[in-house]
Write a protein that holds these residues in place. Structure first.
Motif, PDB file in Angstrom:
ATOM      1  N   UNK A  49       0.840  -1.200   0.000  1.00  0.00           N
ATOM      2  CA  UNK A  49       0.000   0.000   0.000  1.00  0.00           C
ATOM      3  C   UNK A  49       0.876   1.253   0.000  1.00  0.00           C
ATOM      4  N   UNK A  50       1.898   1.286   0.854  1.00  0.00           N
ATOM      5  CA  UNK A  50       2.766   2.462   0.953  1.00  0.00           C
ATOM      6  C   UNK A  50       3.501   2.722  -0.362  1.00  0.00           C
ATOM      7  N   UNK A  51       3.947   1.662  -1.028  1.00  0.00           N
ATOM      8  CA  UNK A  51       4.658   1.879  -2.292  1.00  0.00           C
ATOM      9  C   UNK A  51       3.706   2.396  -3.366  1.00  0.00           C
ATOM     10  N   UNK A  52       2.459   1.896  -3.375  1.00  0.00           N
ATOM     11  CA  UNK A  52       1.485   2.390  -4.356  1.00  0.00           C
ATOM     12  C   UNK A  52       1.188   3.871  -4.131  1.00  0.00           C
ATOM     13  N   UNK A  53       1.040   4.252  -2.887  1.00  0.00           N
ATOM     14  CA  UNK A  53       0.776   5.656  -2.573  1.00  0.00           C
ATOM     15  C   UNK A  53       1.984   6.514  -2.971  1.00  0.00           C
ATOM     16  N   UNK A  54       3.177   6.015  -2.697  1.00  0.00           N
ATOM     17  CA  UNK A  54       4.399   6.748  -3.002  1.00  0.00           C
ATOM     18  C   UNK A  54       4.604   6.924  -4.509  1.00  0.00           C
ATOM     19  N   UNK A  55       4.367   5.865  -5.280  1.00  0.00           N
ATOM     20  CA  UNK A  55       4.576   5.923  -6.727  1.00  0.00           C
ATOM     21  C   UNK A  55       3.531   6.759  -7.438  1.00  0.00           C
ATOM     22  N   UNK A  56       2.313   6.673  -6.996  1.00  0.00           N
ATOM     23  CA  UNK A  56       1.222   7.327  -7.695  1.00  0.00           C
ATOM     24  C   UNK A  56       0.842   6.531  -8.927  1.00  0.00           C
ATOM     25  N   UNK A  57      -0.284   6.894  -9.537  1.00  0.00           N
ATOM     26  CA  UNK A  57      -0.783   6.135 -10.684  1.00  0.00           C
ATOM     27  C   UNK A  57       0.193   6.161 -11.862  1.00  0.00           C
ATOM     28  N   UNK A  58       0.732   7.319 -12.190  1.00  0.00           N
ATOM     29  CA  UNK A  58       1.634   7.406 -13.345  1.00  0.00           C
ATOM     30  C   UNK A  58       2.929   6.641 -13.101  1.00  0.00           C
ATOM     31  N   UNK A  59       3.463   6.740 -11.917  1.00  0.00           N
ATOM     32  CA  UNK A  59       4.678   5.995 -11.596  1.00  0.00           C
ATOM     33  C   UNK A  59       4.446   4.496 -11.677  1.00  0.00           C
TER      34      UNK A  59
END
Length: 195
Positions: A49-59
């Motif tokens: 979850x934390x990595x998804x939030x950190x990367x964002x959709x475009x990342x």
């Protein structure tokens, strides 16, 4: 490693063994875990979850594109190696799964392991898979070169090659009924849990 927040103590090994889950017929390989919940801790979910939030959709989309491009390149190269075939056709996700009808594919997995590659051993049918990640991308050509070399070695050895490691384990497990294999998996889990 992440640690749980509670403990279950058993009076003896026989009682502890009742909590194990062993499934010798799983296509993903011989599987045993000390709990029915499996090997995934809640900490891994929090990290995802934390990595998804950190990367964002475009990342996220950028990284998925890079992984899928590498996956398609690796799969096409694997399919071109004499003696190998893809399972399931060209991958639709980041897994490249392959086997052979000419030789023991587990010998290829053992040899690749000795060269530092981590391939998953699967069964029913006998095959290997590579999970392509961002860490795989810069090494995709080296993987293919080493896989070609290993397949050549295994093909030249023919049936005279050693069956050790996973080749021996999965060969034996495939020849036994599931009951004894489940018992062996539970004995293995006992050994792993013994200090």
């Amino acid at each position: 490693a992440s640690k749980g927040t509670s403990v279950v103590l058993f009076r003896n090994k026989e009682l502890r063994r009742c909590a194990y889950f062993a499934y010798p017929k799983w296509t993903g390989g011989l599987y045993a875990t000390p709990t029915i919940a499996g090997s995934r801790s809640g900490a891994l979910l929090a990290c995802a979850w934390a990595s998804m939030v950190s990367l964002g959709e475009q990342g996220y989309l950028t990284r998925v594109g890079q992984i899928m491009n590498a996956t398609q390149r690796i799969a096409a190269q694997v399919a071109s190696i004499e003696g190998l075939h893809l399972l399931g056709g060209m991958p639709k996700a980041m897994i490249v799964c392959f086997g052979s009808t000419e030789f023991n594919i587990y010998r290829v997995g053992d040899a690749m392991s000795k060269r530092g590659w981590s391939l998953n051993t699967l069964q029913r049918p006998a095959c290997l898979h590579l999970c392509v990640t961002l860490a795989t991308i810069p090494h995709k050509d080296k993987f293919i070169d080493e896989l070609k070399s290993v397949v050549d070695e295994v093909r030249k050895e023919g049936n005279a090659g050693n069956e050790e490691g996973n080749a021996a384990i999965y060969g034996l497990a495939g020849s036994l009924p599931p009951g004894p294999v489940a018992t062996l998996l539970k004995c293995y889990t006992d050994a792993v849990l013994t200090p």
